[in-house]
Write a protein that holds these residues in place. Structure first.
Motif, PDB file in Angstrom:
ATOM      1  N   GLN A  73       0.823  -1.206   0.000  1.00 31.12           N
ATOM      2  CA  GLN A  73       0.000   0.000   0.000  1.00 31.12           C
ATOM      3  C   GLN A  73       0.862   1.263   0.000  1.00 31.12           C
ATOM      4  O   GLN A  73       0.551   2.233  -0.683  1.00 31.12           O
ATOM      5  N   ALA A  74       1.952   1.240   0.753  1.00 33.58           N
ATOM      6  CA  ALA A  74       2.817   2.427   0.849  1.00 33.58           C
ATOM      7  C   ALA A  74       3.616   2.614  -0.436  1.00 33.58           C
ATOM      8  O   ALA A  74       4.095   1.649  -1.036  1.00 33.58           O
ATOM      9  N   LEU A  75       3.752   3.868  -0.860  1.00 34.18           N
ATOM     10  CA  LEU A  75       4.551   4.173  -2.039  1.00 34.18           C
ATOM     11  C   LEU A  75       6.037   3.989  -1.737  1.00 34.18           C
ATOM     12  O   LEU A  75       6.479   4.206  -0.604  1.00 34.18           O
ATOM     13  N   SER A 154       6.652  11.527  -9.684  1.00 35.21           N
ATOM     14  CA  SER A 154       5.404  11.750  -8.962  1.00 35.21           C
ATOM     15  C   SER A 154       4.979  10.456  -8.278  1.00 35.21           C
ATOM     16  O   SER A 154       5.536   9.376  -8.520  1.00 35.21           O
ATOM     17  N   GLY A 155       3.963  10.551  -7.421  1.00 34.99           N
ATOM     18  CA  GLY A 155       3.473   9.367  -6.731  1.00 34.99           C
ATOM     19  C   GLY A 155       2.993   8.290  -7.684  1.00 34.99           C
ATOM     20  O   GLY A 155       3.211   7.091  -7.451  1.00 34.99           O
ATOM     21  N   ALA A 162       6.931   0.375  -8.281  1.00 35.00           N
ATOM     22  CA  ALA A 162       6.638  -0.684  -7.315  1.00 35.00           C
ATOM     23  C   ALA A 162       5.930  -1.855  -8.001  1.00 35.00           C
ATOM     24  O   ALA A 162       6.204  -3.022  -7.692  1.00 35.00           O
ATOM     25  N   LEU A 163       5.025  -1.548  -8.927  1.00 39.18           N
ATOM     26  CA  LEU A 163       4.351  -2.608  -9.675  1.00 39.18           C
ATOM     27  C   LEU A 163       5.363  -3.383 -10.517  1.00 39.18           C
ATOM     28  O   LEU A 163       5.286  -4.611 -10.638  1.00 39.18           O
ATOM     29  N   GLY A 164       6.337  -2.665 -11.096  1.00 43.46           N
ATOM     30  CA  GLY A 164       7.387  -3.330 -11.861  1.00 43.46           C
ATOM     31  C   GLY A 164       8.183  -4.295 -11.004  1.00 43.46           C
ATOM     32  O   GLY A 164       8.517  -5.411 -11.433  1.00 43.46           O
ATOM     33  N   ALA A 165       8.481  -3.890  -9.741  1.00 43.30           N
ATOM     34  CA  ALA A 165       9.229  -4.759  -8.827  1.00 43.30           C
ATOM     35  C   ALA A 165       8.451  -6.024  -8.500  1.00 43.30           C
ATOM     36  O   ALA A 165       9.040  -7.082  -8.245  1.00 43.30           O
ATOM     37  N   LEU A 176      -2.486  -7.142  -3.775  1.00 40.81           N
ATOM     38  CA  LEU A 176      -2.512  -5.679  -3.842  1.00 40.81           C
ATOM     39  C   LEU A 176      -3.358  -5.140  -2.694  1.00 40.81           C
ATOM     40  O   LEU A 176      -4.516  -5.530  -2.541  1.00 40.81           O
ATOM     41  N   ASP A 177      -2.775  -4.240  -1.900  1.00 44.98           N
ATOM     42  CA  ASP A 177      -3.482  -3.628  -0.772  1.00 44.98           C
ATOM     43  C   ASP A 177      -3.711  -2.157  -1.094  1.00 44.98           C
ATOM     44  O   ASP A 177      -2.795  -1.346  -1.063  1.00 44.98           O
ATOM     45  N   GLU A 178      -4.950  -1.815  -1.420  1.00 42.86           N
ATOM     46  CA  GLU A 178      -5.335  -0.442  -1.783  1.00 42.86           C
ATOM     47  C   GLU A 178      -4.376   0.145  -2.826  1.00 42.86           C
ATOM     48  O   GLU A 178      -3.714   1.160  -2.588  1.00 42.86           O
TER      49      GLU A 178
END
Length: 629
Positions: A73-75, A154-155, A162-165, A176-178
């Protein structure tokens, strides 16, 4: 064969059971949405499946070949790492094996040869020699910038990294959490499309109803420690859930009535012991035990709104207003009139100037050019997405009461504890410092503070983040009943559609255009779909293909064939809506859910199909009507 399976899993914190002997499994290719009230245990279940938490009891089985990855969830931090390094971090174990192999090669003696052989086999087993190619493929697919630092992004773009990781691990199950929290609409839609194209299994938590409706193939609800599975879409889940709650309420009422009757009987039996039936006494004890073990559904929030005297008809008027910041034009030559009762939504990417426009309207910021006129008797209550109105060191009570034991809501005094209970704060939780609360609880504190202030203009900057669906729907009802003016910034598409009467869309280069209706209405009205722009370092902005003044419409007559189609549509719509009403009535019957699963699913599918028929007929009618204008 399922990817994962849970059997009789229980997890408790203190005396509270979040999961109570639950069973659950996910099959390959499923996209499962986890729903439930805040604090119901959704994130706990995700942590259990992700291996970060162990169950108190029960069995958790994972297919030996199943790879599980998570989009947290955290960026990711906006630090000095290269984007490529963040993506490669998803393969941390392989990277470490490669690093260790290179160290051993440099030593190159007889003692290291055996270790090198073992390490080489391990790397080959996970295809670790092609690590760079895997990373490159994922970065190209997600359009990630190769040479940028995370601090420059940007966020939305950090979320992409993060999705790539996660995707570079080639997982069979992605958690996926939120995933859409604090992202703008365009980035939300991009993630939604990526997840639709993803071929592995998905288990995700989201309060974004549009995302869940579009993405989920099954809804799993956590309710009072139990998991209930609802095959199909979110809208189908809502219909069936409503019926289940009605049936549960009816059953509980009948049970309580029987228990009350037996309690009367036992008291009479004490006076006439010879007439007592011992079997009936034992049955009463069983009823008492069952009633004590019943876990009542957590109450929903039920807050109301303190309203001030009516404002003047004019709330604010902007004439040729422009505003810039740091060399960028945020608003360019905007003229706008806001009247009492308007509910206006602001749509645009993060950082494009939505909050700055709100400050212009409220008179908190002066324009570079143009004129802003304020209305009369305007009393504003402001919801700040950054929570700057809360003292994080003080308790919930101290933040709301400001030293008072009671507050006045529409002329009635309420004790502060009673008032906060409407926002789902138990007395002990109300005495907790705000810094110890979850994101959803902080937003409820802000709402409690906001709604305790007399106001005829509500300014809401991202009020929906971290709120559960039931609280969201209640907030929608309150805003719809509010007779004052609402200015709303939100990336929640369903919330915008349900609340606002018009939208202000930031289209780039300072251009702000007004459209009637909510998000979906804007999608239909804009000249053509938003063109995706390749832009490194921040999310794409909506840009219309052709800017400037709209061309005048030329009235034209429909062809004979199209006119006949238009004339026939009202009757077809009436017939389709009548059939939909019949299906709705059948599903409302208490016996509907007593059928077998196949019959229930067939009924739900028929209802969904008929809804689509009505929708298509309505869209065609609107299309043909528009062709005559």
């Amino acid at each position: 064969m399922p990817l994962i399976r849970l059997d009789n899993i229980s997890i408790a914190f203190g005396t509270r059971a979040l999961l109570d002997q639950v069973g659950f499994q996910i099959d390959p290719g499923e996209r499962v949405a986890l729903v439930g009230l805040n604090g119901a245990g959704k994130s706990t279940l995700l942590k259990l499946i992700g291996g970060q938490l162990q169950a108190d009891n029960g069995d958790f089985w994972v297919d030996p070949g199943c790879r599980i990855a998570e989009l947290p969830q955290a960026l990711p931090a906006a630090d000095e790492r290269k984007v490529r390094d963040v993506v490669m971090g998803g393969l941390g174990e392989i990277v470490e094996m490669r690093r260790r192999y290179e160290e051993l090669v440099m030593e190159h003696d007889e003692r290291t040869m055996a270790k090198l052989d073992v390490l080489q086999q391990q790397i080959e087993a996970v295809d670790g020699w092609h690590l760079e190619q895997k990373v490159q493929r994922v970065m190209e697919r997600l359009g990630l910038p190769d040479d940028r630092f995370m601090s420059e992004l940007s966020g939305g773009w950090r979320r992409r990294a993060a999705l790539g990781a996660a995707l570079v691990q080639e997982p069979d199950l992605l958690l996926l959490d939120e995933p859409t929290n604090h992202l703008d609409i365009e980035t939300i839609e991009w993630i939604e499309q990526q997840m639709k194209e993803y071929r592995g299994g998905l288990l995700f938590i989201s309060h974004d109803r549009s995302l869940v409706e579009s993405l989920a193939t099954r809804i799993v609800e956590i309710d009072r420690g139990k998991l209930v599975s609802f095959p199909g879409s979110y809208s189908q889940y809502k219909v069936r859930k409503e019926q289940m709650l009605a049936e549960e309420a009816r059953h509980n009422a009948e049970f309580d009535k029987k228990l009350a009757q037996e309690e009367v009987w036992i008291r009479q039996g004490i006076k006439a012991r010879r007439t007592r039936n011992e079997g009936r006494v034992r049955a009463l004890e069983a009823l008492r035990k069952e009633r004590s073990e019943r876990r009542n559904r957590q109450g929903a929030a039920k807050f109301g709104l303190e309203t001030a005297q009516r404002s003047g008809k004019l709330v604010a008027e902007l004439k040729g207003v422009s505003l810039g910041y740091d060399g960028r034009t945020l608003v360019d030559n905007l003229s706008l009139t806001i009247n009492r009762g308007d509910r206006i939504g602001l749509i645009g990417p993060n950082g494009i100037g939505k909050s700055s426009l709100l400050k212009l309207v409220l008179g908190e910021q002066k324009p570079d050019s143009g004129e802003v006129n304020q209305g009369t008797k305007v009393e504003v209550a402001y919801f700040d997405q950054l929570r700057g109105q809360l003292d994080m060191e003080k308790t919930v009570i101290d933040n709301i009461s400001q030293g008072r034991e009671s507050i006045s809501i529409n002329g009635k005094d309420r004790h502060i504890i009673s008032y906060l209970s409407d926002f789902l704060f138990a007395p002990e939780r109300a005495r907790t410092p705000v810094k110890a609360l979850s994101g959803g609880e902080c937003n409820r504190v802000l709402l409690a503070k906001l709604f305790s202030q007399p106001a005829n203009v509500l300014v809401l900057d991202e009020p929906t983040n971290d709120l559960d669906v039931e609280t969201l729907e209640l907030l929608e009802e309150i805003l719809l009943e509010f007779t004052g003016t609402v200015l709303l910034v939100s990336h929640d598409r369903a919330f915008l559609d349900n609340v606002v009467t018009s939208t202000l869309v930031f289209e780039g280069q300072g251009k702000v255009s007004e459209y009637v209706g909510g998000y979906q209405d804007w999608i239909r009205q804009r000249p053509q779909p938003v063109a995706a722009q390749a832009s490194k370092g921040r999310a794409e902005k909506p840009v219309l293909a052709k800017e400037g003044a709209p061309q005048a419409k030329v009235a034209r007559k429909l062809s004979y064939k199209l006119q006949r189609e238009l004339d026939a549509l009202p009757a077809q719509l009436e017939e389709a809506e009548a059939k939909l009403a019949q299906l709705q009535a059948a599903m409302s019957d208490s016996g509907f859910y007593e059928q077998g699963q196949e019959q229930i699913q067939a009924g739900l599918d028929a209802f969904a199909q008929q809804e689509k028929v009505v929708e298509l007929l309505m869209e065609r009618w609107v299309e043909l009507e528009a062709m005559q204008e």
